[in-house]
Design a protein around this motif. Structure first.
Motif, PDB file in Angstrom:
ATOM      1  N   TYR A 203      -4.869   1.179  42.046  1.00 20.13           N
ATOM      2  CA  TYR A 203      -4.443  -0.065  43.015  1.00 20.13           C
ATOM      3  C   TYR A 203      -5.091   0.340  44.197  1.00 20.13           C
ATOM      4  O   TYR A 203      -4.726   1.406  45.008  1.00 20.13           O
ATOM      5  CB  TYR A 203      -2.927   0.006  43.276  1.00 20.13           C
TER       6      TYR A 203
ATOM      7  N   GLY B 257      -1.957   4.733  50.537  1.00 19.86           N
ATOM      8  CA  GLY B 257      -2.663   4.063  49.739  1.00 19.86           C
ATOM      9  C   GLY B 257      -1.718   2.551  49.897  1.00 19.86           C
ATOM     10  O   GLY B 257      -1.337   2.177  50.880  1.00 19.86           O
TER      11      GLY B 257
ATOM     12  N   SER C  96     -15.465   6.107  49.684  1.00 20.78           N
ATOM     13  CA  SER C  96     -16.443   6.237  50.497  1.00 20.78           C
ATOM     14  C   SER C  96     -16.221   6.795  51.715  1.00 20.78           C
ATOM     15  O   SER C  96     -16.723   7.514  52.647  1.00 20.78           O
ATOM     16  CB  SER C  96     -17.447   4.702  50.454  1.00 20.78           C
TER      17      SER C  96
ATOM     18  N   TRP D 293       0.848   1.594  48.686  1.00 23.98           N
ATOM     19  CA  TRP D 293       2.072   1.821  48.816  1.00 23.98           C
ATOM     20  C   TRP D 293       2.573   1.869  50.395  1.00 23.98           C
ATOM     21  O   TRP D 293       3.589   1.886  50.612  1.00 23.98           O
ATOM     22  CB  TRP D 293       2.794   3.002  48.125  1.00 23.98           C
TER      23      TRP D 293
ATOM     24  N   ALA E 201      -0.478   7.908  54.851  1.00 21.91           N
ATOM     25  CA  ALA E 201      -1.812   7.637  53.829  1.00 21.91           C
ATOM     26  C   ALA E 201      -1.308   7.373  52.491  1.00 21.91           C
ATOM     27  O   ALA E 201      -1.810   7.963  51.518  1.00 21.91           O
ATOM     28  CB  ALA E 201      -2.693   8.866  53.919  1.00 21.91           C
TER      29      ALA E 201
HETATM   30  C1  LIG Z   1     -12.024   0.310  39.618  1.00 23.85           C
HETATM   31  C2  LIG Z   1     -12.194   1.001  40.906  1.00 23.85           C
HETATM   32  C3  LIG Z   1     -13.345   1.101  41.455  1.00 23.85           C
HETATM   33  C4  LIG Z   1     -13.541   1.782  42.906  1.00 23.85           C
HETATM   34  N1  LIG Z   1     -14.816   2.120  43.292  1.00 23.85           N
HETATM   35  C5  LIG Z   1     -14.746   2.709  44.489  1.00 23.85           C
HETATM   36  C6  LIG Z   1     -15.954   3.179  44.965  1.00 23.85           C
HETATM   37  O1  LIG Z   1     -17.003   3.401  44.305  1.00 23.85           O
HETATM   38  N2  LIG Z   1     -16.360   3.567  46.219  1.00 23.85           N
HETATM   39  C7  LIG Z   1     -15.203   3.857  46.955  1.00 23.85           C
HETATM   40  O2  LIG Z   1     -15.264   4.087  48.201  1.00 23.85           O
HETATM   41  N3  LIG Z   1     -13.781   3.210  46.566  1.00 23.85           N
HETATM   42  C8  LIG Z   1     -13.889   2.781  45.412  1.00 23.85           C
HETATM   43  N4  LIG Z   1     -12.514   2.188  44.941  1.00 23.85           N
HETATM   44  C9  LIG Z   1     -11.573   2.350  45.850  1.00 23.85           C
HETATM   45  C10 LIG Z   1     -10.942   3.680  45.913  1.00 23.85           C
HETATM   46  O3  LIG Z   1     -10.457   4.133  44.852  1.00 23.85           O
HETATM   47  C11 LIG Z   1      -9.643   3.589  46.890  1.00 23.85           C
HETATM   48  O4  LIG Z   1      -9.847   2.916  48.040  1.00 23.85           O
HETATM   49  C12 LIG Z   1      -9.041   4.703  47.298  1.00 23.85           C
HETATM   50  O5  LIG Z   1      -8.874   5.447  46.226  1.00 23.85           O
HETATM   51  C13 LIG Z   1      -7.514   4.705  48.127  1.00 23.85           C
HETATM   52  O6  LIG Z   1      -7.284   5.971  48.402  1.00 23.85           O
HETATM   53  P1  LIG Z   1      -5.867   6.311  49.154  1.00 23.85           P
HETATM   54  O7  LIG Z   1      -5.825   7.765  49.392  1.00 23.85           O
HETATM   55  O8  LIG Z   1      -5.426   5.527  50.240  1.00 23.85           O
HETATM   56  O9  LIG Z   1      -4.868   6.047  47.933  1.00 23.85           O
HETATM   57  P2  LIG Z   1      -4.458   6.698  46.407  1.00 23.85           P
HETATM   58  O10 LIG Z   1      -5.453   7.245  46.014  1.00 23.85           O
HETATM   59  O11 LIG Z   1      -3.755   5.586  45.804  1.00 23.85           O
HETATM   60  O12 LIG Z   1      -3.212   7.672  47.098  1.00 23.85           O
HETATM   61  C14 LIG Z   1      -1.945   7.252  47.522  1.00 23.85           C
HETATM   62  C15 LIG Z   1      -0.965   8.418  47.192  1.00 23.85           C
HETATM   63  O13 LIG Z   1       0.231   7.916  47.901  1.00 23.85           O
HETATM   64  C16 LIG Z   1       1.184   8.350  47.158  1.00 23.85           C
HETATM   65  N5  LIG Z   1       2.269   7.816  47.285  1.00 23.85           N
HETATM   66  C17 LIG Z   1       2.876   6.201  47.225  1.00 23.85           C
HETATM   67  N6  LIG Z   1       3.892   6.216  47.775  1.00 23.85           N
HETATM   68  C18 LIG Z   1       4.390   7.534  48.389  1.00 23.85           C
HETATM   69  C19 LIG Z   1       5.677   7.641  49.016  1.00 23.85           C
HETATM   70  N7  LIG Z   1       6.604   6.891  49.159  1.00 23.85           N
HETATM   71  N8  LIG Z   1       5.599   8.970  49.419  1.00 23.85           N
HETATM   72  C20 LIG Z   1       4.566   9.846  49.318  1.00 23.85           C
HETATM   73  N9  LIG Z   1       3.423   9.651  48.688  1.00 23.85           N
HETATM   74  C21 LIG Z   1       3.429   8.308  48.192  1.00 23.85           C
HETATM   75  C22 LIG Z   1       0.624   8.053  45.711  1.00 23.85           C
HETATM   76  O14 LIG Z   1       1.633   8.363  44.733  1.00 23.85           O
HETATM   77  C23 LIG Z   1      -0.711   8.352  45.763  1.00 23.85           C
HETATM   78  O15 LIG Z   1      -0.939   9.408  45.001  1.00 23.85           O
HETATM   79  C24 LIG Z   1     -12.494   1.605  43.859  1.00 23.85           C
HETATM   80  C25 LIG Z   1     -11.247   1.412  43.096  1.00 23.85           C
HETATM   81  C26 LIG Z   1     -11.301   0.976  42.051  1.00 23.85           C
HETATM   82  C27 LIG Z   1      -9.656   0.410  41.285  1.00 23.85           C
END
Ligand SMILES: Cc1cc2nc3c(=O)[nH]c(=O)nc-3n(C[C@H](O)[C@H](O)[C@H](O)COP(=O)(O)OP(=O)(O)OC[C@H]3O[C@@H](n4cnc5c(N)ncnc54)[C@H](O)[C@@H]3O)c2cc1C
Length: 415
Positions: A352, A250, A384, A252, A248
């Motif tokens: 990102y 993101g 969401s 990356w 998970a």
């Molecule tokens: C301007 C903007 C507005 C948005 N508005 C909305 C909204 O209103 N509603 C909505 O649903 N979504 C919204 N989104 C999208 C949403 O923010 C993302 O889809 C969501 O945050 C992704 O979550 P994640 O946990 O997948 O990734 P992230 O939050 O990026 O977390 C991934 C984590 O993995 C870690 N990582 C990376 N590589 C490694 C590794 N090799 N080993 C260990 N850890 C690692 C990173 O450090 C990070 O902490 C928006 C995004 C943006 C940019």
């Protein structure tokens, strides 16, 4: 079971929540301190209304049209990168009207599961500013209005019956005292919103209190596997044995997936936000300015967040202030009295989004590694869909029937 989660964004933390609740020993590894990933500065929408995936014929057209304009709302940075080319070709292939139609029901289903999960968290006392005030999608042009009427019909046919078109007067009545240049808006009563920073902080604290183990600044770098099973997760600090791994990470996740033998087409979609305290624009409702592609969110008190732009780029490309300028200029086109100076880069947040090649998340087991669950690729919807994704991950690991048919999210669909 002893379970490793790679990534401490909303997807990783939500998965940790449900896995810990199921009695597993959970460790979250994150490459950073987990205090400023994409899950923090976003717009905070928890929005079943968003049943249209990123991969649409319109976005392909706009992506090509705007390719050379770095201020445009949807910008694909041209570069010679095989992963980008492959992702782009799959994106174009996926972006058909049929795909948009087929994606609507799974996106609606996971959204509703997720929203209910957030409501449960809110009612159980997790304080993350959850509010249910609906969402306005405000349009300025005749074409925007035409598309809005189609979207209202589509939403109603998908069962989101509490969706209506507001004409200019009805829209003005929703935001009294605010001068607006608009033809009208869709009002999605089904949507809620939260303060994403508060959500992440509250969830993190709750998980720590409940005994989830966090390994910050300890990036996963690969796995060792045999007979299609991961037996060792390699991180910067060393090698660790786990029964199950959840990917998970993101935006990356693509490169990590590659190191595990998977093909997970994924591109970072950078977006920006500016959070203004004592904001002069007194809006009551979260609003998307459709033609400007900007999202406005009233957070707590008098704080407003302005966010937007989708920049398909690499993590290494420096952020562009011109894109924030594009966001704030779009706000002024809708709200002529809006005056917020372009901030300096240190006042701008960017993150990102993990963008899959067809706009649907990757959630599920893979053919290559039996004890791996992938949970990423949520693009604009990760916040969401976060709680719902966590719930599905726990059900997959428990080998229980999932709350919905997850086949459309199969991580192997491009492999
Ligand atoms: C301007 C903007 C507005 C948005 N508005 C909305 C909204 O209103 N509603 C909505 O649903 N979504 C919204 N989104 C999208 C949403 O923010 C993302 O889809 C969501 O945050 C992704 O979550 P994640 O946990 O997948 O990734 P992230 O939050 O990026 O977390 C991934 C984590 O993995 C870690 N990582 C990376 N590589 C490694 C590794 N090799 N080993 C260990 N850890 C690692 C990173 O450090 C990070 O902490 C928006 C995004 C943006 C940019």
């Amino acid at each position: 079971m002893n379970i490793a989660i790679i990534g401490g964004g909303i997807i990783g933390l939500s998965s940790a929540h449900y896995l810990q609740q199921d009695g597993h020993q959970v460790t979250v590894f994150d490459a950073g301190d987990g205090l400023d990933n994409c899950s923090y500065g976003n717009a905070g929408y928890i929005c079943p209304s968003h049943f249209i995936p990123l991969a649409t014929p319109g976005n392909v057209k706009n992506g090509i049209r705007w390719m050379w304009n770095s201020r445009s709302p949807f910008y694909v940075e041209p570069r010679l990168d095989w992963d980008l080319i492959k992702w782009g070709l799959l994106f174009i292939r996926s972006a058909t009207s049929k795909h948009v139609r087929n994606a609507a029901a799974p996106l609606r289903d996971i959204s509703l599961i997720s929203q209910q999960a957030y409501i449960d968290w809110h009612e159980s006392g997790l304080d993350f500013g959850y509010q249910h005030r609906g969402l306005l999608e405000i349009v300025q042009t005749p074409a925007g209005e035409h598309h809005a009427h189609e979207t209202v019909d589509r939403a109603i046919s998908l069962g989101l019956v509490d969706t209506e078109w507001l004409n200019k007067d009805q829209l003005n009545a929703m935001e009294p005292g605010v001068r607006m240049q608009a033809r009208g808006a869709i009002l999605f009563h089904c949507d809620g919103h939260c303060h994403p920073n508060h959500l992440m902080q509250a969830l993190r604290k709750q998980l720590m209190d409940r005994g989830v183990n966090f390994r910050w600044n300890d990036a996963a770098i690969g796995v060792v596997s045999a007979n299609k099973r991961i037996h060792t997760l390699r991180t910067q600090s060393g090698s660790h044995a786990f029964d199950q791994v959840v990917l998970a990470a993101g935006s990356w996740s693509g490169s990590l997936a590659k190191s595990m033998g998977l093909s997970l087409p994924l591109m970072p979609g950078r977006g920006y936000s500016v959070t203004v305290e004592n904001n002069p624009l007194q809006l009551k409702h979260p609003s998307i300015l459709v033609e400007g592609r900007v999202a406005l969110t009233p957070l707590n008190g008098n704080t407003m967040r302005f966010g937007g732009t989708m920049e398909i780029t690499s993590h290494q490309t420096p952020p562009r202030l011109s894109r924030v300028q594009g966001v704030l200029e779009a706000v002024k086109r809708f709200y002529p009295d809006f005056e917020v100076p372009i901030p300096t880069m240190d006042k701008v947040w960017y993150g990102y989004r993990p963008c899959s090649a067809d706009g649907l998340p990757y959630i599920g087991k893979t053919r290559q590694q039996e004890n791996l669950v992938v949970a990423t690729g949520h693009a604009m919807l990760g916040l969401s869909l976060g709680a719902g994704t966590g719930k599905l991950v726990a059900q997959i690991i428990a080998n229980q029937p999932t709350d919905m048919d997850i086949r459309p999210f199969d991580p192997d669909r491009f492999g």
